[in-house]
Scaffold this active site. Structure first.
Site, PDB file in Angstrom:
ATOM      1  N   TYR A   1       0.828  -1.206   0.000  1.00 42.41           N
ATOM      2  CA  TYR A   1       0.000   0.000   0.000  1.00 42.41           C
ATOM      3  C   TYR A   1       0.864   1.258   0.000  1.00 42.41           C
ATOM      4  O   TYR A   1       2.075   1.193   0.194  1.00 42.41           O
ATOM      5  CB  TYR A   1      -0.962   0.002   1.185  1.00 42.41           C
ATOM      6  CG  TYR A   1      -0.313   0.270   2.529  1.00 42.41           C
ATOM      7  CD1 TYR A   1       0.463  -0.681   3.168  1.00 42.41           C
ATOM      8  CD2 TYR A   1      -0.455   1.519   3.153  1.00 42.41           C
ATOM      9  CE1 TYR A   1       1.061  -0.421   4.394  1.00 42.41           C
ATOM     10  CE2 TYR A   1       0.140   1.787   4.376  1.00 42.41           C
ATOM     11  CZ  TYR A   1       0.896   0.802   4.988  1.00 42.41           C
ATOM     12  OH  TYR A   1       1.492   1.070   6.193  1.00 42.41           O
TER      13      TYR A   1
ATOM     14  N   LYS B   1       6.492  -1.814   1.959  1.00 42.86           N
ATOM     15  CA  LYS B   1       5.289  -1.266   2.614  1.00 42.86           C
ATOM     16  C   LYS B   1       4.160  -2.288   2.451  1.00 42.86           C
ATOM     17  O   LYS B   1       3.240  -2.126   1.648  1.00 42.86           O
ATOM     18  CB  LYS B   1       4.934   0.108   2.021  1.00 42.86           C
ATOM     19  CG  LYS B   1       4.131   0.967   2.994  1.00 42.86           C
ATOM     20  CD  LYS B   1       4.181   2.415   2.588  1.00 42.86           C
ATOM     21  CE  LYS B   1       3.123   3.282   3.244  1.00 42.86           C
ATOM     22  NZ  LYS B   1       3.229   3.453   4.676  1.00 42.86           N
TER      23      LYS B   1
ATOM     24  N   GLU C   1      12.215   2.363  13.883  1.00 42.45           N
ATOM     25  CA  GLU C   1      11.241   3.400  13.497  1.00 42.45           C
ATOM     26  C   GLU C   1      10.024   3.275  14.402  1.00 42.45           C
ATOM     27  O   GLU C   1       9.984   2.419  15.278  1.00 42.45           O
ATOM     28  CB  GLU C   1      10.848   3.226  12.027  1.00 42.45           C
ATOM     29  CG  GLU C   1      10.210   1.874  11.742  1.00 42.45           C
ATOM     30  CD  GLU C   1       9.894   1.628  10.273  1.00 42.45           C
ATOM     31  OE1 GLU C   1       9.735   2.582   9.510  1.00 42.45           O
ATOM     32  OE2 GLU C   1       9.792   0.437   9.915  1.00 42.45           O
TER      33      GLU C   1
ATOM     34  N   LEU D   1      11.156   1.505   6.966  1.00 46.01           N
ATOM     35  CA  LEU D   1      10.607   2.053   5.728  1.00 46.01           C
ATOM     36  C   LEU D   1      11.351   3.333   5.362  1.00 46.01           C
ATOM     37  O   LEU D   1      11.616   4.168   6.224  1.00 46.01           O
ATOM     38  CB  LEU D   1       9.126   2.367   5.951  1.00 46.01           C
ATOM     39  CG  LEU D   1       8.365   2.736   4.686  1.00 46.01           C
ATOM     40  CD1 LEU D   1       8.127   1.503   3.827  1.00 46.01           C
ATOM     41  CD2 LEU D   1       7.037   3.383   5.028  1.00 46.01           C
TER      42      LEU D   1
END
Ligand SMILES: Cc1ncc(COP(=O)(O)O)c(C=O)c1O
Length: 280
Positions: free
Chosen positions: A33, A147, A179, A203
């Site tokens: 996505y 992702k 993250e 990411l």
């Protein structure tokens, strides 16, 4: 016009957009996505989001046959139909509909979905006061640069943070910061910016890229390298970054104040610069 969806080439009201229960996105989370933000009717960093979508698709071998020009045309039409000038465009691509077998189906075509929703700014109080974060073990897989729709560890960590009264959880893997559950993180120490280097473990955030560019253009020292958990505690300032939160100051880490416990000056300046960039 209310929130709308685009499903395999057709626009329709969001609540009328449905996919089969045999969609592999539903069965396995077998898909990827993107989330793109629109400011004043303009897509922010569209090319970067689209190339990350293509990289994610390629990484899990989903064929993406729509070209950048076509994506842009569909999205433009979606924005016009929605009439939202502040909009969140969500794109999801799954491997498609097939009887539930782990192996890739041979003839199935990907299911492509987009939604267009009005984007509300975060409550100003969050920016004025800053947010709390907690650290949690990073229990995710080894390819977090994709992702992917598989967000279970992110969801569980975000929920755990919420139940602990925090806004976000920062993941720690082998003593190193990766993250947030849906954000990247930047540390400020002696006016220099420090953030975990890109790797398979996090990411490559589009906001991260934009903020680092702004910092470098501003003559700041920017370090992208592995970051130890202890360094979070020693930072003068910390902030989260991401498409929906933009630049968000962190004022508490595991219950302890960050800096003097109020949003730092460097963070505030970066937030202003970032917001100016979104208006260009
Ligand atoms: C795990 C994770 N890291 C980082 C980010 C920030 O990425 P971006 O700035 O491209 O929104 C996100 C955004 O959703 C995310 O889910």
């Amino acid at each position: 016009m209310p929130n709308i969806a685009w499903l395999n080439g057709k626009f329709l009201p969001l609540e009328e957009a449905t996919v089969s229960i045999e969609d592999r996105g539903f069965q396995f989370g077998d898909g990827i996505y993107e989330v793109i933000r629109v400011y004043g009717g303009k897509l922010f960093r569209f090319d970067e989001h689209l190339s990350r979508l293509a990289q994610s698709a390629q990484a899990i071998s989903i064929p993406l046959t729509i070209e950048a020009k076509e994506w842009k045309a569909f999205i433009r039409e979606g924005l016009e139909r929605s009439t939202y000038s502040a909009c969140k465009v969500y794109i999801q691509v799954t491997r498609g509909v097939a009887p539930r077998e782990h192996l890739f189906p041979e003839t199935t075509r990907p299911t492509i979905v987009m939604t267009f929703r009005e984007m509300a700014d975060l409550p100003t109080q969050l920016n004025q006061q800053g947010v709390s974060v907690i650290t949690l073990p990073d229990l995710r897989w080894a390819r977090c640069s994709i992702k992917s729709l598989n967000l279970l560890p992110n969801i569980l960590a975000k929920q755990q943070a919420n139940e602990a009264g925090a806004f976000e959880a920062l993941f720690i893997k082998d003593g190193m910061v990766t993250e947030g559950t849906s954000s990247n993180v930047i540390l400020v120490k002696d006016e220099a910016f420090l953030t975990p280097a890109l790797s398979e473990q996090l990411l490559a955030g589009v906001t991260r890229q934009a903020v680092l560019e702004l910092a470098r253009n501003d003559g700041k020292v920017v370090e992208e390298r592995p970051v130890k958990e202890e360094e979070l505690k020693q930072a003068d300032e910390l902030f989260l970054i991401g498409t929906t939160i933009e630049v968000l100051p962190i004022t508490k880490l595991n219950g302890a104040s960050v800096g003097n416990g109020t949003p730092g000056e460097v963070t505030k300046q970066m937030r202003e610069k970032f917001q100016a960039l979104t208006q260009v």
